[in-house]
Design a protein around this motif. Structure first.
Motif, PDB file in Angstrom:
ATOM      1  N   PHE A   1       0.811  -1.215   0.000  1.00 45.80           N
ATOM      2  CA  PHE A   1       0.000   0.000   0.000  1.00 45.80           C
ATOM      3  C   PHE A   1       0.846   1.267   0.000  1.00 45.80           C
ATOM      4  N   VAL A   2       1.930   1.289   0.756  1.00 45.42           N
ATOM      5  CA  VAL A   2       2.791   2.483   0.758  1.00 45.42           C
ATOM      6  C   VAL A   2       3.496   2.618  -0.584  1.00 45.42           C
ATOM      7  N   TRP A   3       3.934   1.512  -1.160  1.00 38.75           N
ATOM      8  CA  TRP A   3       4.611   1.541  -2.461  1.00 38.75           C
ATOM      9  C   TRP A   3       3.661   1.989  -3.569  1.00 38.75           C
ATOM     10  N   GLN A   4       2.433   1.504  -3.561  1.00 44.17           N
ATOM     11  CA  GLN A   4       1.495   1.816  -4.628  1.00 44.17           C
ATOM     12  C   GLN A   4       0.821   3.184  -4.487  1.00 44.17           C
ATOM     13  N   ASN A   5       0.459   3.552  -3.245  1.00 43.35           N
ATOM     14  CA  ASN A   5      -0.339   4.761  -3.042  1.00 43.35           C
ATOM     15  C   ASN A   5       0.273   5.766  -2.077  1.00 43.35           C
ATOM     16  N   GLY A   6       1.290   5.331  -1.349  1.00 41.41           N
ATOM     17  CA  GLY A   6       1.838   6.187  -0.304  1.00 41.41           C
ATOM     18  C   GLY A   6       0.991   6.143   0.956  1.00 41.41           C
ATOM     19  N   MET A   7      -0.052   5.334   0.937  1.00 38.78           N
ATOM     20  CA  MET A   7      -0.925   5.276   2.112  1.00 38.78           C
ATOM     21  C   MET A   7      -1.606   3.923   2.231  1.00 38.78           C
ATOM     22  N   THR A   8      -1.779   3.513   3.478  1.00 40.70           N
ATOM     23  CA  THR A   8      -2.564   2.332   3.806  1.00 40.70           C
ATOM     24  C   THR A   8      -4.014   2.779   3.963  1.00 40.70           C
ATOM     25  N   LEU A   9      -4.894   1.853   4.272  1.00 40.65           N
ATOM     26  CA  LEU A   9      -6.298   2.218   4.474  1.00 40.65           C
ATOM     27  C   LEU A   9      -6.433   3.210   5.634  1.00 40.65           C
ATOM     28  N   GLY A  10      -5.708   2.969   6.713  1.00 42.21           N
ATOM     29  CA  GLY A  10      -5.757   3.883   7.853  1.00 42.21           C
ATOM     30  C   GLY A  10      -5.270   5.275   7.495  1.00 42.21           C
ATOM     31  N   LYS A  11      -4.188   5.355   6.747  1.00 45.59           N
ATOM     32  CA  LYS A  11      -3.668   6.657   6.321  1.00 45.59           C
ATOM     33  C   LYS A  11      -4.642   7.342   5.365  1.00 45.59           C
ATOM     34  N   TYR A  12      -5.270   6.561   4.501  1.00 44.04           N
ATOM     35  CA  TYR A  12      -6.259   7.121   3.578  1.00 44.04           C
ATOM     36  C   TYR A  12      -7.414   7.755   4.349  1.00 44.04           C
TER      37      TYR A  12
ATOM     38  N   MET B   1      -7.392   8.834   7.366  1.00 44.74           N
ATOM     39  CA  MET B   1      -6.912   9.971   8.156  1.00 44.74           C
ATOM     40  C   MET B   1      -6.370  11.106   7.266  1.00 44.74           C
ATOM     41  N   LYS B   2      -6.396  10.874   5.960  1.00 42.58           N
ATOM     42  CA  LYS B   2      -5.930  11.870   4.983  1.00 42.58           C
ATOM     43  C   LYS B   2      -4.461  12.253   5.206  1.00 42.58           C
ATOM     44  N   ILE B   3      -3.636  11.202   5.342  1.00 41.33           N
ATOM     45  CA  ILE B   3      -2.191  11.392   5.447  1.00 41.33           C
ATOM     46  C   ILE B   3      -1.521  10.395   4.509  1.00 41.33           C
ATOM     47  N   LYS B   4      -0.276  10.677   4.138  1.00 37.53           N
ATOM     48  CA  LYS B   4       0.443   9.738   3.273  1.00 37.53           C
ATOM     49  C   LYS B   4       1.935   9.809   3.539  1.00 37.53           C
ATOM     50  N   VAL B   5       2.625   8.777   3.095  1.00 38.92           N
ATOM     51  CA  VAL B   5       4.070   8.664   3.237  1.00 38.92           C
ATOM     52  C   VAL B   5       4.708   9.214   1.971  1.00 38.92           C
ATOM     53  N   ILE B   6       5.736  10.051   2.176  1.00 37.52           N
ATOM     54  CA  ILE B   6       6.507  10.516   1.016  1.00 37.52           C
ATOM     55  C   ILE B   6       7.990  10.319   1.278  1.00 37.52           C
ATOM     56  N   ASP B   7       8.724  10.188   0.200  1.00 32.58           N
ATOM     57  CA  ASP B   7      10.170  10.071   0.237  1.00 32.58           C
ATOM     58  C   ASP B   7      10.744  11.475   0.419  1.00 32.58           C
ATOM     59  N   LEU B   8      11.599  11.656   1.417  1.00 29.76           N
ATOM     60  CA  LEU B   8      12.176  12.988   1.657  1.00 29.76           C
ATOM     61  C   LEU B   8      13.077  13.452   0.515  1.00 29.76           C
ATOM     62  N   ASP B   9      13.673  12.509  -0.211  1.00 28.19           N
ATOM     63  CA  ASP B   9      14.572  12.884  -1.311  1.00 28.19           C
ATOM     64  C   ASP B   9      13.818  13.438  -2.511  1.00 28.19           C
ATOM     65  N   THR B  10      12.679  12.821  -2.821  1.00 26.85           N
ATOM     66  CA  THR B  10      11.972  13.173  -4.058  1.00 26.85           C
ATOM     67  C   THR B  10      10.646  13.910  -3.825  1.00 26.85           C
ATOM     68  N   GLY B  11      10.084  13.772  -2.639  1.00 28.81           N
ATOM     69  CA  GLY B  11       8.766  14.349  -2.374  1.00 28.81           C
ATOM     70  C   GLY B  11       7.638  13.507  -2.955  1.00 28.81           C
ATOM     71  N   GLU B  12       7.977  12.362  -3.536  1.00 28.64           N
ATOM     72  CA  GLU B  12       6.995  11.450  -4.134  1.00 28.64           C
ATOM     73  C   GLU B  12       6.767  10.273  -3.192  1.00 28.64           C
ATOM     74  N   ILE B  13       5.799   9.419  -3.551  1.00 27.84           N
ATOM     75  CA  ILE B  13       5.595   8.225  -2.740  1.00 27.84           C
ATOM     76  C   ILE B  13       6.834   7.332  -2.854  1.00 27.84           C
ATOM     77  N   PRO B  14       7.156   6.589  -1.805  1.00 28.74           N
ATOM     78  CA  PRO B  14       8.380   5.777  -1.825  1.00 28.74           C
ATOM     79  C   PRO B  14       8.327   4.671  -2.869  1.00 28.74           C
ATOM     80  N   GLY B  15       9.489   4.332  -3.397  1.00 27.99           N
ATOM     81  CA  GLY B  15       9.598   3.188  -4.291  1.00 27.99           C
ATOM     82  C   GLY B  15       9.487   1.900  -3.494  1.00 27.99           C
ATOM     83  N   PHE B  16       9.521   0.777  -4.204  1.00 26.29           N
ATOM     84  CA  PHE B  16       9.347  -0.514  -3.541  1.00 26.29           C
ATOM     85  C   PHE B  16      10.383  -0.757  -2.457  1.00 26.29           C
TER      86      PHE B  16
END
Length: 151
Positions: A78-89, A91-106
């Protein structure tokens, strides 16, 4: 990069709520997978005594690897595909990569999910970090160079 996102860092309250939701989801997966075994175990138990607790603990110990695998797969995918799990979705929060500002790679999502499990097992020490660091990063965020932000 961190200065530009610091105003949108997700609150610890949102992260805790997302954590609880995600643990419920993983528990539901576990229950669905092992429904027949749960049914068999609990149909034989009439009174919660020491023998019943031993039976339940034995079942959980035998299936610990499955529980951990479900958690690892759930959080990685879920983090790799969307940056968020169901709980994060929710709560309207997501994980991003600090280097790129995008969702993390696999690889970063997998690392993050892998470190998350020992953090839980070791009295949530890796999670407690989020209360004391500026970007509210947990140990798994810090090691994967990610941060959780508001959507």
């Amino acid at each position: 990069m961190s200065e530009s996102i610091s105003s949108s860092i997700a609150s610890n309250q949102k992260r805790i709520a997302a954590f609880v939701i995600d643990d419920l989801v993983v528990s539901i997966f576990f229950f669905i997978i092992f429904y027949d075994q749960f049914n068999a175990i609990f149909s034989d138990i009439t009174v919660i005594d020491e023998a019943a607790l031993v039976t339940i603990n034995t079942f959980l110990a035998q299936n610990l690897l499955v529980v951990l695998s479900i958690k690892l797969i759930y959080h990685t995918v879920f983090v790799w595909q969307n940056g968020m799990t169901l709980g994060k979705y929710l709560m309207k929060i997501k994980v991003i990569d600090l280097d790129t500002g995008e969702i993390p790679g696999f690889s970063k999502a997998f690392l993050r999910a892998s470190v998350r499990i020992p953090s839980e097992v070791l009295f949530y020490l890796g999670f407690i970090m989020a209360f004391f660091v500026p970007l509210k990063q947990t140990l798994h965020d810090k090691l994967s160079n990610c941060v959780v932000v508001n959507v």
